[in-house]
Scaffold this motif. Structure first.
Motif, PDB file in Angstrom:
ATOM      1  N   UNK A 183       0.802  -1.214   0.000  1.00 48.23           N
ATOM      2  CA  UNK A 183       0.000   0.000   0.000  1.00 48.23           C
ATOM      3  C   UNK A 183       0.829   1.256   0.000  1.00 48.23           C
ATOM      4  N   UNK A 184       1.871   1.281   0.833  1.00 46.15           N
ATOM      5  CA  UNK A 184       2.678   2.505   0.911  1.00 46.15           C
ATOM      6  C   UNK A 184       3.459   2.724  -0.368  1.00 46.15           C
ATOM      7  N   UNK A 185       3.949   1.658  -0.989  1.00 47.71           N
ATOM      8  CA  UNK A 185       4.687   1.797  -2.242  1.00 47.71           C
ATOM      9  C   UNK A 185       3.773   2.308  -3.353  1.00 47.71           C
ATOM     10  N   UNK A 210      -4.499  -4.263  -7.559  1.00 44.99           N
ATOM     11  CA  UNK A 210      -3.143  -3.722  -7.624  1.00 44.99           C
ATOM     12  C   UNK A 210      -2.168  -4.694  -8.246  1.00 44.99           C
ATOM     13  N   UNK A 211      -2.322  -5.965  -7.925  1.00 43.38           N
ATOM     14  CA  UNK A 211      -1.439  -6.995  -8.489  1.00 43.38           C
ATOM     15  C   UNK A 211      -1.669  -7.155  -9.991  1.00 43.38           C
ATOM     16  N   UNK A 212      -2.924  -7.126 -10.414  1.00 41.54           N
ATOM     17  CA  UNK A 212      -3.248  -7.354 -11.819  1.00 41.54           C
ATOM     18  C   UNK A 212      -3.055  -6.125 -12.707  1.00 41.54           C
ATOM     19  N   UNK A 213      -3.241  -4.934 -12.153  1.00 43.36           N
ATOM     20  CA  UNK A 213      -3.349  -3.729 -12.994  1.00 43.36           C
ATOM     21  C   UNK A 213      -2.153  -2.787 -12.974  1.00 43.36           C
ATOM     22  N   UNK A 214      -1.220  -2.953 -12.035  1.00 47.86           N
ATOM     23  CA  UNK A 214      -0.136  -1.980 -11.910  1.00 47.86           C
ATOM     24  C   UNK A 214       0.701  -1.867 -13.179  1.00 47.86           C
ATOM     25  N   UNK A 215       1.185  -2.979 -13.700  1.00 46.54           N
ATOM     26  CA  UNK A 215       2.028  -2.940 -14.907  1.00 46.54           C
ATOM     27  C   UNK A 215       1.261  -2.379 -16.106  1.00 46.54           C
ATOM     28  N   UNK A 216       0.032  -2.840 -16.394  1.00 45.05           N
ATOM     29  CA  UNK A 216      -0.712  -2.253 -17.519  1.00 45.05           C
ATOM     30  C   UNK A 216      -0.976  -0.755 -17.355  1.00 45.05           C
ATOM     31  N   UNK A 222      17.602   3.007 -17.954  1.00 44.45           N
ATOM     32  CA  UNK A 222      16.889   2.610 -19.162  1.00 44.45           C
ATOM     33  C   UNK A 222      15.996   1.400 -18.991  1.00 44.45           C
ATOM     34  N   UNK A 223      15.690   1.043 -17.734  1.00 40.75           N
ATOM     35  CA  UNK A 223      14.844  -0.129 -17.455  1.00 40.75           C
ATOM     36  C   UNK A 223      13.692   0.258 -16.520  1.00 40.75           C
ATOM     37  N   UNK A 224      13.010   1.331 -16.861  1.00 43.48           N
ATOM     38  CA  UNK A 224      11.973   1.869 -15.974  1.00 43.48           C
ATOM     39  C   UNK A 224      10.868   0.854 -15.688  1.00 43.48           C
ATOM     40  N   UNK A 225      10.584  -0.019 -16.644  1.00 43.16           N
ATOM     41  CA  UNK A 225       9.495  -0.992 -16.473  1.00 43.16           C
ATOM     42  C   UNK A 225       9.781  -1.988 -15.350  1.00 43.16           C
ATOM     43  N   UNK A 226      11.063  -2.151 -14.979  1.00 43.32           N
ATOM     44  CA  UNK A 226      11.378  -3.008 -13.829  1.00 43.32           C
ATOM     45  C   UNK A 226      10.695  -2.488 -12.566  1.00 43.32           C
ATOM     46  N   UNK A 227      10.581  -1.170 -12.468  1.00 45.01           N
ATOM     47  CA  UNK A 227       9.940  -0.566 -11.296  1.00 45.01           C
ATOM     48  C   UNK A 227       8.471  -0.952 -11.229  1.00 45.01           C
ATOM     49  N   UNK A 258       4.301  -4.344  -8.311  1.00 48.80           N
ATOM     50  CA  UNK A 258       3.383  -5.487  -8.399  1.00 48.80           C
ATOM     51  C   UNK A 258       3.762  -6.578  -7.405  1.00 48.80           C
ATOM     52  N   UNK A 259       5.047  -6.879  -7.323  1.00 48.30           N
ATOM     53  CA  UNK A 259       5.522  -7.907  -6.402  1.00 48.30           C
ATOM     54  C   UNK A 259       5.206  -7.540  -4.953  1.00 48.30           C
ATOM     55  N   UNK A 260       5.420  -6.287  -4.589  1.00 48.05           N
ATOM     56  CA  UNK A 260       5.159  -5.850  -3.208  1.00 48.05           C
ATOM     57  C   UNK A 260       3.673  -5.893  -2.883  1.00 48.05           C
ATOM     58  N   UNK A 261       2.822  -5.487  -3.828  1.00 48.31           N
ATOM     59  CA  UNK A 261       1.384  -5.540  -3.592  1.00 48.31           C
ATOM     60  C   UNK A 261       0.913  -6.991  -3.457  1.00 48.31           C
ATOM     61  N   UNK A 262       1.477  -7.879  -4.260  1.00 48.48           N
ATOM     62  CA  UNK A 262       1.076  -9.287  -4.183  1.00 48.48           C
ATOM     63  C   UNK A 262       1.461  -9.900  -2.842  1.00 48.48           C
ATOM     64  N   UNK A 263       2.577  -9.453  -2.274  1.00 49.90           N
ATOM     65  CA  UNK A 263       2.968  -9.918  -0.947  1.00 49.90           C
ATOM     66  C   UNK A 263       1.937  -9.464   0.092  1.00 49.90           C
ATOM     67  N   UNK A 264       1.519  -8.198  -0.002  1.00 50.23           N
ATOM     68  CA  UNK A 264       0.493  -7.701   0.919  1.00 50.23           C
ATOM     69  C   UNK A 264      -0.822  -8.439   0.732  1.00 50.23           C
ATOM     70  N   UNK A 265      -1.121  -8.808  -0.503  1.00 42.73           N
ATOM     71  CA  UNK A 265      -2.360  -9.538  -0.778  1.00 42.73           C
ATOM     72  C   UNK A 265      -2.408 -10.851  -0.002  1.00 42.73           C
TER      73      UNK A 265
END
Length: 434
Positions: free
Chosen positions: A253-255, A317-323, A398-403, A408-415
């Protein structure tokens, strides 16, 4: 279970206390966010000339370092609040914030005093980090304890209304300076100091408001308890499951919150390539609507429970963050930028609106402020405080998408935590106080 509060606090006094506590919280968070909002103008003043991303990276680094003091503030002010009162702790925290704002406003530039400029900027942020680190746990505890049993979600949601409100005021002042009063050159040369002067003045007003607050019944009812048990880390460690729950539910949530609020203005300028004025306007409108959502979600939690809202945030948050972030990074339209950000903020509201009351409901009153504040501050320092820095670091590499995947990984942990935890509305330690 007795659902009626003792008559020592009238409804009018309760509302006055919640408004007073919220206004003080708003001023504290304005001071904190003024740094983030105006970093695009003052980053060059504290560091040697370089490219824009490098200057923002240095400024974001000091922003992140300020978060390192938040666990210290969470421990210090949490202990004060549990030992001698919520009101006194909130009053002291706002004093520290005013000192930090005044120091930033008065610090000369790098060209004038050299390396001492970023050193003083760092000192100011450490003071502000200490203050905000204590503010969250104490104000979350205060608002939750002052609320009636059937409206806790609604009342405590105003913590994030005022937290977002502080950001709105910072952005509002920025818009006024940009559109009506100063040129961009003037803002970069000296105009960026104005919001920090305003912050110092507002802190004095908040100090006055907090000095007249009513102490909570939950604290007053535990006055006779031994001091060794109140606000001590030793006593807090007797609640390991609650501590781990706070860390787990806060992480994602905080991230997400810091990504879509504090960092988003820079993202819109640096990645989407909107102008500074456009990014400020998009941020202001989206944050205003975000603030309006908090009481709605908070009231909903009073009806259906806290856990469904947390699960909604975790799953979406897990499903939609990257899109969402990918779509936002490729848009060139102001309106589409606004739309993607608002979708994200609606999702995040499932966490922000109720996270304060959920944490307060996990702990008994003698360690509540410490229990809410310390693990929260540790988690925010590690994940929220580094969000900007990591985002800019990935951008520079040059790898902004890694962020995006990191969020997504952090939200899935909270889930996972949300799935495993009980609904605190039905299992609230706050019920022990009434």
């Amino acid at each position: 279970m007795n659902t009626q509060h003792t008559p020592s606090i009238t409804t009018g006094e309760r509302i006055k206390a919640i408004i007073g506590g919220s206004v003080g919280n708003l001023v504290e968070w304005y001071d904190w966010y003024a740094y983030a909002a105006f970093a695009i103008y003052f980053s060059h003043a504290f560091f040697p000339d370089s490219d824009m991303t490098a200057q923002l990276l240095n400024t974001a680094g000091i922003f992140a370092v300020g978060f390192l003091m938040r666990p210290v503030g969470g421990w210090m002010f949490g202990s004060i609040a549990d030992k001698i009162g919520r009101k006194r702790a909130m009053t002291l925290s706002v004093l520290l914030m005013s000192f930090g704002s005044l120091l930033i406003a008065l610090t000369p530039t790098y060209k004038t005093i050299g390396v001492l400029a970023p050193v003083l900027l760092l000192a100011a942020r450490l003071l502000q980090g200490l203050s905000v680190g204590g503010e969250y746990g104490v104000s979350a505890t205060y608002l939750s304890e002052m609320a009636t049993e059937d409206r806790r979600g609604f009342y405590s949601s105003f913590q994030y209304v005022t937290l977002i409100g502080g950001q709105l005021i910072a952005l509002g002042i920025q818009l006024i300076l940009q559109k009506l009063l100063l040129t961009e050159t003037q803002l970069e040369e000296w105009g960026w100091r104005i919001p920090f002067v305003i912050g110092a003045i507002l802190s004095v007003i908040a100090l006055y408001l907090r000095s007249s607050l009513h102490e909570t019944e939950a604290f007053e009812n535990k006055k006779e308890m031994g001091q060794s048990k109140k606000g001590s880390v030793k006593e807090l460690l007797k609640h390991p499951q609650a501590l781990l729950t706070v860390i787990g539910l806060t992480l994602g949530g905080t991230l997400a919150f810091y990504t879509y609020t504090t960092y988003m203005q820079k993202f819109l300028v640096n990645t989407v390539h909107l102008s500074k004025e456009q990014s400020t306007l998009v941020s202001f409108v989206s944050l205003f609507l975000f603030a309006c959502l908090q009481p709605i979600f908070g009231a909903l939690s009073d009806k259906i429970g806290r856990r469904p809202l947390l699960l909604g945030f975790g799953i979406l948050g897990t499903l939609c963050t990257v899109p969402l972030l990918t779509a936002l990074s490729h848009t060139t339209s102001v309106w589409m930028s606004f739309l993607w950000i608002m979708i994200a903020l609606v999702i995040v509201s499932g966490y922000t609106s109720i996270n304060a009351v959920v944490k307060a409901e996990l702990f008994p009153s003698e360690v509540r402020a410490l229990g809410v504040g310390l693990p929260y501050a540790l988690t925010v320092a590690i994940f929220g405080g580094t969000a900007e820095y990591l985002a800019l670091w990935f951008k520079q590499a040059g790898t902004e998408y890694y962020f995006y995947w990191y969020i997504t990984l952090c939200i899935s942990f909270s889930l996972i935590v949300y799935f495993r935890m009980k609904d605190t509305k039905e299992n609230s330690r706050l019920d022990e106080d009434i």
